[in-house]
Design an enzyme around this catalytic site. Structure first.
Site, PDB file in Angstrom:
ATOM      1  N   ARG A 168     -11.316   8.869   7.646  1.00 31.15           N
ATOM      2  CA  ARG A 168     -11.861   7.933   6.666  1.00 31.15           C
ATOM      3  C   ARG A 168     -10.849   7.393   5.674  1.00 31.15           C
ATOM      4  NH1 ARG A 168     -17.638  10.311   4.925  1.00 31.15           N
ATOM      5  NH2 ARG A 168     -18.432   9.801   6.967  1.00 31.15           N
ATOM      6  N   ARG A 173     -12.596  14.927   3.775  1.00 31.49           N
ATOM      7  CA  ARG A 173     -13.710  15.546   4.505  1.00 31.49           C
ATOM      8  C   ARG A 173     -13.963  14.839   5.839  1.00 31.49           C
ATOM      9  NH1 ARG A 173     -18.972  14.255   4.903  1.00 31.49           N
ATOM     10  NH2 ARG A 173     -18.886  12.727   3.227  1.00 31.49           N
ATOM     11  N   GLU A 192     -18.801  10.182  15.239  1.00 28.18           N
ATOM     12  CA  GLU A 192     -18.268   9.603  13.998  1.00 28.18           C
ATOM     13  C   GLU A 192     -16.767   9.817  13.974  1.00 28.18           C
ATOM     14  OE1 GLU A 192     -20.452  10.520  10.414  1.00 28.18           O
ATOM     15  OE2 GLU A 192     -22.354  10.366  11.461  1.00 28.18           O
ATOM     16  N   HIS A 197     -17.335   7.923  -2.342  1.00 25.37           N
ATOM     17  CA  HIS A 197     -18.386   8.516  -1.521  1.00 25.37           C
ATOM     18  C   HIS A 197     -18.549  10.018  -1.750  1.00 25.37           C
ATOM     19  CE1 HIS A 197     -21.074   8.704   1.888  1.00 25.37           C
ATOM     20  NE2 HIS A 197     -20.278   9.502   2.577  1.00 25.37           N
ATOM     21  N   HIS A 243     -15.635   5.883   1.204  1.00 28.89           N
ATOM     22  CA  HIS A 243     -16.201   5.523   2.507  1.00 28.89           C
ATOM     23  C   HIS A 243     -15.749   4.106   2.830  1.00 28.89           C
ATOM     24  CE1 HIS A 243     -18.964   4.794   5.782  1.00 28.89           C
ATOM     25  NE2 HIS A 243     -19.318   6.076   5.746  1.00 28.89           N
TER      26      HIS A 243
HETATM   27  C1  SIN Z   1     -21.963   8.054   7.141  1.00 26.52           C
HETATM   28  O1  SIN Z   1     -23.072   8.027   7.653  1.00 26.52           O
HETATM   29  O2  SIN Z   1     -21.059   7.294   7.445  1.00 26.52           O
HETATM   30  C2  SIN Z   1     -21.687   9.069   6.079  1.00 26.52           C
HETATM   31  C3  SIN Z   1     -21.666  10.398   6.678  1.00 26.52           C
HETATM   32  C4  SIN Z   1     -20.846  11.336   5.852  1.00 26.52           C
HETATM   33  O3  SIN Z   1     -20.440  11.001   4.751  1.00 26.52           O
HETATM   34  O4  SIN Z   1     -20.544  12.426   6.343  1.00 26.52           O
END
Ligand code: SIN
Length: 537
Positions: free
Chosen positions: A284, A386, A111, A351, A240
């Site tokens: 993010r 975060r 990620e 988010h 998000h």
């Molecule tokens: C996501 O799956 O993109 C969200 C994961 C997160 O907020 O850590």
């Protein structure tokens, strides 16, 4: 036996409850919906952890500090990264079936802003559900007493610390709408406690667009503010980047970009690299802003997420998406999109709240006997932004730490490591009538929650400025002055959202520079730069 009340039933609350129970406490867990209906359940991407031999705690610490834009607390981040693997193994022991390859090794997920693919997941994109179900089973088996459909009204705090909670409990569970006034019948309930753990989650319902479920109305933070508990960093709200645009917001996990999906503008161009060398996998806040600006530049039309080239053919891509992301695949297709063949429209949405109730490394707050864990807490691990998939981890690590600590703390002076008491809470924050008064009939019309959500989206969203924040502050002050006496749970939620909104706005006004998720469009351009972290391995 130490009597503990845990409020909230996501990963953090359940971890705290289980660990406190294992340490010999009598634990009552209060949850405002049915047990298991929490934000945790909706987590898709997975849980980050240092689980592989070629990864390291140092690397996870560094990624977390960089994502936090220099404002995370290195000691808290180290605890998070160092203890994460043990907590994930504990989840495995409780029955969470993280996805494994043919050799039985956890499948690695990538990620944004992680330098190593350290995310593990379950059911493809159903990690939260798998964790929540296992923890609920474990809590029931461990003898945690559960009160469902029970709403936190206020903390009861005396000069010696917290002594319990005031609640509203539906007199019928599950609740039934009262034909006369449209509200289910409610009864006040006071639960005395030696210790209270707030694990009530965040406040995504502050915003017109959010990934959070309806329960995320900031109840714990509002109760803490009314009780004068120290709270900070509320200006740091994470948006998000990729939620399906049009209709109800539905999260499209960052893990989809981690698998290679890209963001494109109206002309089919990948625009994320204009904002950051890591493109779609930049932190993010950077990606969310890049999308918001691109949407504005193309006259409000959403940008698109292109997952059509994850495999060599459309058929292979379709099979991959259905296997790796079954929940998202079903939701996308239910809206009529064949995302193996066509890019889908996406937009940012609120988010996660990085700020919250100040805690030490064991979840202790500024009030003796009161602990906070999970999203409601400000442990210091997130700073201004975060890192992806660190939230489930934070809940597991710090929930367990708080649960382990409570019995040992009982009867001892509150340690010096706990946060300093809050500066005197404002009169308006403290002015809360007693529970009995708040269940009496109201006289003024209820707040239209949607108006608050729209105001917050416009004034305290992905980008903010002094004028918009000042306007929001005055509108919210007027709404608060006119607010009716809360009667139903929804009224209490509205009052909580208004109070938290006032504090989010105040925090955002107090920080004129941009940092992390708090982006001021009226800040000097240089202030938006991410600090270089000295001395971080
Ligand atoms: C996501 O799956 O993109 C969200 C994961 C997160 O907020 O850590």
């Amino acid at each position: 036996m130490t009597a503990v009340v845990v409020v909230g039933s996501g990963i953090a609350g359940l971890a705290a409850a289980l660990h406190a129970r294992a340490a010999g406490c009598a634990v009552t867990l209060v949850t405002k919906d049915a047990l298991g209906h929490t934000n945790t359940r909706f987590a898709q991407g997975g849980i980050a952890g240092v689980l592989f031999a070629d990864d390291s705690v140092e690397s996870h610490v560094r990624d977390t500090l960089v994502a936090g834009a220099g404002l995370a607390d290195p000691a808290a981040v180290r605890v998070l990264a160092a203890e994460g693997a043990a907590r994930i193994r504990e989840l495995v022991q409780l029955g969470v079936a993280f996805d494994r390859d043919a050799d039985g090794v956890f499948v690695k997920g990538r990620e944004a802003a992680h330098s190593y693919p350290r995310i593990v997941h379950a059911g493809g994109d159903a990690t939260g559900r798998a964790i929540e179900d296992a923890l609920v089973r474990a809590a029931r088996a461990a003898g945690v007493q559960v009160l469902e459909h029970t709403f936190l009204v206020d903390l009861v705090v005396t000069t010696r610390g917290v002594t319990g909670v005031d609640l509203l409990r539906h007199s019928e569970v599950p609740p039934r709408a009262d034909a006369k006034n449209g509200h289910p019948p409610l009864a006040p309930l006071h639960l005395p406690a030696d210790a209270v753990v707030l694990a009530t989650g965040g406040a995504g319902q502050l915003y017109a667009h959010t990934t959070n479920p309806p329960v995320a109305t900031g109840d714990g933070i509002a109760a803490a503010l009314r009780a004068g508990v120290a709270v900070s960093d509320l200006e740091f709200v994470q948006f998000h980047p990729t939620v399906l645009a049009g209709g109800e917001p539905f999260l499209v996990s960052e893990a989809v970009r981690g698998e290679g999906a890209v963001l494109i503008d109206d002309a089919g161009r990948r625009f994320a690299f204009d904002a950051h060398p890591d493109g779609e996998l930049a932190p993010r806040d950077v990606v969310a802003r890049a999308i918001a600006r691109q949407v504005a530049a193309q006259g409000g039309r959403p940008v698109r997420l292109d997952a059509t080239r994850l495999r060599p053919t459309a058929e292979a891509t379709a099979a991959f998406l259905a296997h790796r992301f079954p929940t998202i695949d079903a939701a996308v297709r239910a809206r009529g999109w064949d995302w193996a063949r066509e890019p889908v429209p996406v937009t940012p949405a609120a988010h996660y709240l990085m700020g919250g109730i100040d805690t030490d490394l064991h979840g202790r707050t500024s009030v003796p006997g009161l602990y906070a864990v999970g999203e409601v807490a400000r442990t210091g691990v997130h700073g201004a932004n975060r890192l992806a998939s660190n939230s489930l981890l934070e809940g597991a690590v710090f929930g367990a730490r708080a649960g382990d600590t409570i019995a040992a703390d009982a009867g001892l002076p509150w340690p010096a490591s706990a946060p300093a008491p809050a500066a005197a809470a404002s009169a308006s924050a403290r002015a809360t009538p007693p529970v009995a008064a708040r269940v009496s009939p109201a006289s003024a019309p209820p707040l239209a929650r949607a108006a608050l959500q729209r105001l917050m989206w416009d004034a305290a969203g992905v980008e903010r400025d002094a004028q918009g924040l000042a306007h929001a502050a005055s509108v919210i002050a007027a709404w608060r002055a006119d607010a009716a006496v809360p009667r139903s749970v929804a009224d209490h939620e509205d009052a909580n959202l208004l109070l938290v909104a006032a504090h989010v706005i105040a925090a955002a006004r107090a920080r004129p520079a941009s940092v992390g998720a708090h982006h001021r469009r009226d800040a000097a351009p240089t202030s938006a730069a991410r600090p270089v972290l000295e001395g971080v391995a």
